[in-house]
Write a protein that holds these residues in place. Structure first.
Motif, PDB file in Angstrom:
ATOM      1  N   GLY A  88       0.098   9.086  11.729  1.00 45.86           N
ATOM      2  CA  GLY A  88      -0.266   7.927  12.351  1.00 45.86           C
ATOM      3  C   GLY A  88      -1.614   6.784  12.251  1.00 45.86           C
ATOM      4  N   THR A  89      -0.795   5.234  12.151  1.00 52.45           N
ATOM      5  CA  THR A  89      -2.828   3.942  11.346  1.00 52.45           C
ATOM      6  C   THR A  89      -3.176   2.965  12.712  1.00 52.45           C
ATOM      7  OG1 THR A  89      -3.542   2.933   9.893  1.00 52.45           O
ATOM      8  CG2 THR A  89      -1.477   3.080   9.996  1.00 52.45           C
ATOM      9  N   ALA A  90      -3.303   2.592  12.976  1.00 51.73           N
ATOM     10  CA  ALA A  90      -3.556   1.400  13.984  1.00 51.73           C
ATOM     11  C   ALA A  90      -4.552   0.641  13.279  1.00 51.73           C
ATOM     12  CB  ALA A  90      -3.987   1.934  15.285  1.00 51.73           C
ATOM     13  N   LYS A  91      -3.852  -0.844  12.692  1.00 44.37           N
ATOM     14  CA  LYS A  91      -4.676  -1.925  12.149  1.00 44.37           C
ATOM     15  C   LYS A  91      -4.273  -3.360  12.190  1.00 44.37           C
ATOM     16  CE  LYS A  91      -6.830   0.689   8.217  1.00 44.37           C
ATOM     17  NZ  LYS A  91      -6.653   0.387   6.636  1.00 44.37           N
ATOM     18  N   ARG A  92      -4.478  -4.172  13.106  1.00 45.27           N
ATOM     19  CA  ARG A  92      -4.549  -5.403  13.242  1.00 45.27           C
ATOM     20  C   ARG A  92      -3.788  -6.021  11.586  1.00 45.27           C
ATOM     21  NH1 ARG A  92      -6.001  -7.504  18.051  1.00 45.27           N
ATOM     22  NH2 ARG A  92      -7.517  -6.365  19.592  1.00 45.27           N
ATOM     23  N   VAL A  93      -2.962  -6.929  11.611  1.00 41.40           N
ATOM     24  CA  VAL A  93      -2.468  -7.905  10.986  1.00 41.40           C
ATOM     25  C   VAL A  93      -3.913  -8.832  10.553  1.00 41.40           C
ATOM     26  CG1 VAL A  93      -0.911  -9.118  10.306  1.00 41.40           C
ATOM     27  CG2 VAL A  93      -0.530  -8.056  12.462  1.00 41.40           C
ATOM     28  N   GLY A  98     -11.243 -12.030   8.736  1.00 39.22           N
ATOM     29  CA  GLY A  98     -10.437 -12.467   8.567  1.00 39.22           C
ATOM     30  C   GLY A  98      -9.580 -12.490   7.285  1.00 39.22           C
ATOM     31  N   SER A  99      -9.657 -10.938   6.672  1.00 39.65           N
ATOM     32  CA  SER A  99      -8.298 -10.700   6.442  1.00 39.65           C
ATOM     33  C   SER A  99      -7.142 -10.419   6.484  1.00 39.65           C
ATOM     34  CB  SER A  99      -9.013  -9.647   4.990  1.00 39.65           C
ATOM     35  OG  SER A  99      -9.215  -8.330   5.472  1.00 39.65           O
ATOM     36  N   ALA A 100      -5.842  -9.969   5.531  1.00 40.87           N
ATOM     37  CA  ALA A 100      -4.850  -9.775   5.828  1.00 40.87           C
ATOM     38  C   ALA A 100      -4.864  -8.399   5.614  1.00 40.87           C
ATOM     39  CB  ALA A 100      -3.715 -10.235   5.320  1.00 40.87           C
ATOM     40  N   ALA A 101      -3.956  -7.340   6.499  1.00 42.27           N
ATOM     41  CA  ALA A 101      -4.723  -5.600   6.730  1.00 42.27           C
ATOM     42  C   ALA A 101      -3.418  -6.204   5.805  1.00 42.27           C
ATOM     43  CB  ALA A 101      -3.019  -5.637   7.111  1.00 42.27           C
ATOM     44  N   PRO A 102      -3.922  -4.307   4.665  1.00 49.06           N
ATOM     45  CA  PRO A 102      -3.555  -3.765   3.148  1.00 49.06           C
ATOM     46  C   PRO A 102      -2.380  -3.368   3.585  1.00 49.06           C
ATOM     47  CG  PRO A 102      -5.721  -2.997   4.025  1.00 49.06           C
ATOM     48  CD  PRO A 102      -4.899  -3.595   5.457  1.00 49.06           C
ATOM     49  N   LEU A 103      -1.459  -4.120   2.532  1.00 47.88           N
ATOM     50  CA  LEU A 103       0.056  -3.942   2.412  1.00 47.88           C
ATOM     51  C   LEU A 103       0.183  -2.147   2.765  1.00 47.88           C
ATOM     52  CD1 LEU A 103       2.903  -4.783   2.872  1.00 47.88           C
ATOM     53  CD2 LEU A 103       3.145  -4.889   0.368  1.00 47.88           C
ATOM     54  N   VAL A 109       2.510   4.512   5.803  1.00 46.45           N
ATOM     55  CA  VAL A 109       3.102   4.978   7.222  1.00 46.45           C
ATOM     56  C   VAL A 109       4.953   5.189   7.446  1.00 46.45           C
ATOM     57  CG1 VAL A 109       2.771   4.344   9.488  1.00 46.45           C
ATOM     58  CG2 VAL A 109       1.314   4.556   8.509  1.00 46.45           C
ATOM     59  N   ILE A 110       5.188   4.140   6.922  1.00 46.54           N
ATOM     60  CA  ILE A 110       6.693   4.208   6.749  1.00 46.54           C
ATOM     61  C   ILE A 110       6.923   4.561   6.025  1.00 46.54           C
ATOM     62  CG2 ILE A 110       8.166   2.797   6.040  1.00 46.54           C
ATOM     63  CD1 ILE A 110       7.032   1.789   9.068  1.00 46.54           C
ATOM     64  N   ASN A 111       6.411   5.655   4.548  1.00 43.16           N
ATOM     65  CA  ASN A 111       7.169   6.031   3.593  1.00 43.16           C
ATOM     66  C   ASN A 111       7.174   7.403   4.095  1.00 43.16           C
ATOM     67  OD1 ASN A 111       8.488   6.413   1.349  1.00 43.16           O
ATOM     68  ND2 ASN A 111       6.204   7.278   0.429  1.00 43.16           N
ATOM     69  N   VAL A 112       5.763   7.718   4.944  1.00 41.33           N
ATOM     70  CA  VAL A 112       5.862   8.939   5.323  1.00 41.33           C
ATOM     71  C   VAL A 112       6.978   9.174   6.815  1.00 41.33           C
ATOM     72  CG1 VAL A 112       4.671  10.930   7.027  1.00 41.33           C
ATOM     73  CG2 VAL A 112       3.682   9.440   4.682  1.00 41.33           C
ATOM     74  N   ASN A 113       7.163   8.472   7.569  1.00 39.83           N
ATOM     75  CA  ASN A 113       7.432   9.213   8.819  1.00 39.83           C
ATOM     76  C   ASN A 113       9.408   8.242   8.930  1.00 39.83           C
ATOM     77  OD1 ASN A 113       4.970   9.688   9.466  1.00 39.83           O
ATOM     78  ND2 ASN A 113       4.611   7.764  11.198  1.00 39.83           N
ATOM     79  N   ALA A 159       3.123  -0.344  12.297  1.00 41.02           N
ATOM     80  CA  ALA A 159       3.559   0.250  11.156  1.00 41.02           C
ATOM     81  C   ALA A 159       3.841   1.674  11.861  1.00 41.02           C
ATOM     82  CB  ALA A 159       2.220   0.690  10.286  1.00 41.02           C
ATOM     83  N   TYR A 160       3.286   2.355  12.711  1.00 42.50           N
ATOM     84  CA  TYR A 160       3.554   3.339  13.793  1.00 42.50           C
ATOM     85  C   TYR A 160       4.576   2.999  14.109  1.00 42.50           C
ATOM     86  CZ  TYR A 160       3.621   7.306  16.322  1.00 42.50           C
ATOM     87  OH  TYR A 160       3.529   8.950  16.933  1.00 42.50           O
TER      88      TYR A 160
END
Length: 254
Positions: A88-93, A98-103, A109-113, A159-160
């Protein structure tokens, strides 16, 4: 399917919901393989339930194939698959700076879950389909572990929630894909459970989260997840279904 005597694979079986499920299956008479990236913990659980530990990265086809082969050499081909490993993870977009969340965080998370669960499931299904049928023509059953976040994800859970929503969306088509092979597919979407990750939070935070659950107003017990997982195995008419296990919880935005 009667659990007694059948071989089972439990990913993420070294701790939390996976450990509880591995123990419940063993208590019901299954021959359990504990698959986990943490081999030391997997060995501990496997020893205590008279099972086998398999070091396994669910995102790696070679690692999963090796784990399935190792388990089969000890217990015979598996008819039960419990997909419980996940992260699991939690990050704002948009981050505080002011930077974008890391792709790469989203992709991991998508790859594992999601991809990891599909990876294990496809390899299990191909092996299970070769086994002789049991009663009602059944050959096996697999479980996905989603989350209530699939339906009402909170701030930062893009992501989660996407990964768990993918598992919910994959349940019915997977169940429709495998009838000719006698393999059932169901998903549990747990709410807030008392897992090692949850226990890392301060006690007041845990109590506050528990109070948000309508009834019973406490964190879920891993054993309750395991009970439902075992029931899905034993109830042959359960197929293609997603079951929320959350005490009627509906998550707030944050």
């Amino acid at each position: 399917m009667n659990i007694q005597g059948h071989a089972a694979l439990v990913t993420g079986g070294a701790s939390g919901l996976g450990e509880a499920t591995a123990r419940a299956l063993a208590a019901a008479g299954a021959k359990v393989a504990v698959l986990d990236v943490n081999f030391a913990l997997a060995q501990k659980v496997a020893t205590e339930i008279d099972g086998i530990a398999c070091e396994c990265d669910i995102t790696s086809p070679d690692s999963v194939a090796a784990a399935i082969a190792k388990a089969a050499a000890r217990h015979g081909p598996a008819r039960i698959l419990m997909n419980i490993a996940g992260i699991g993870t939690a990050k704002r977009v948009v981050q505080k700076d002011g930077s974008a969340a890391p792709l790469e965080d989203f992709a991991r998370v998508i790859n594992v879950n999601l991809v990891g669960t599909y990876n294990v499931s496809r390899l299990f299904a191909a092996d299970c389909a070769k086994q002789p049928p049991l009663a009602d023509g059944e050959r096996g059953v697999m479980l996905f572990t989603a989350s209530v976040a699939a339906f009402d994800g909170q701030v930062g859970q893009q992501a989660y929630s996407a990964s768990k929503g993918g598992l919910v969306g994959m349940t019915l088509p997977m169940a429709r894909d495998l009838p000719q092979h006698g393999i059932r597919v169901c998903t549990i979407a747990p709410g807030l459970f008392s897992t090692p990750l949850m226990k890392q939070l301060p006690e007041p935070v845990q109590q506050s989260l528990a109070a948000s659950i309508p009834f019973p107003s406490r964190l879920g017990k891993p054993e309750e997840f395991a009970q439902l997982a075992c029931h899905i195995v034993s109830n042959t008419h359960l197929n293609g279904e997603v079951i929320r296990l959350d005490g009627a919880l509906r998550m707030a935005p944050r």
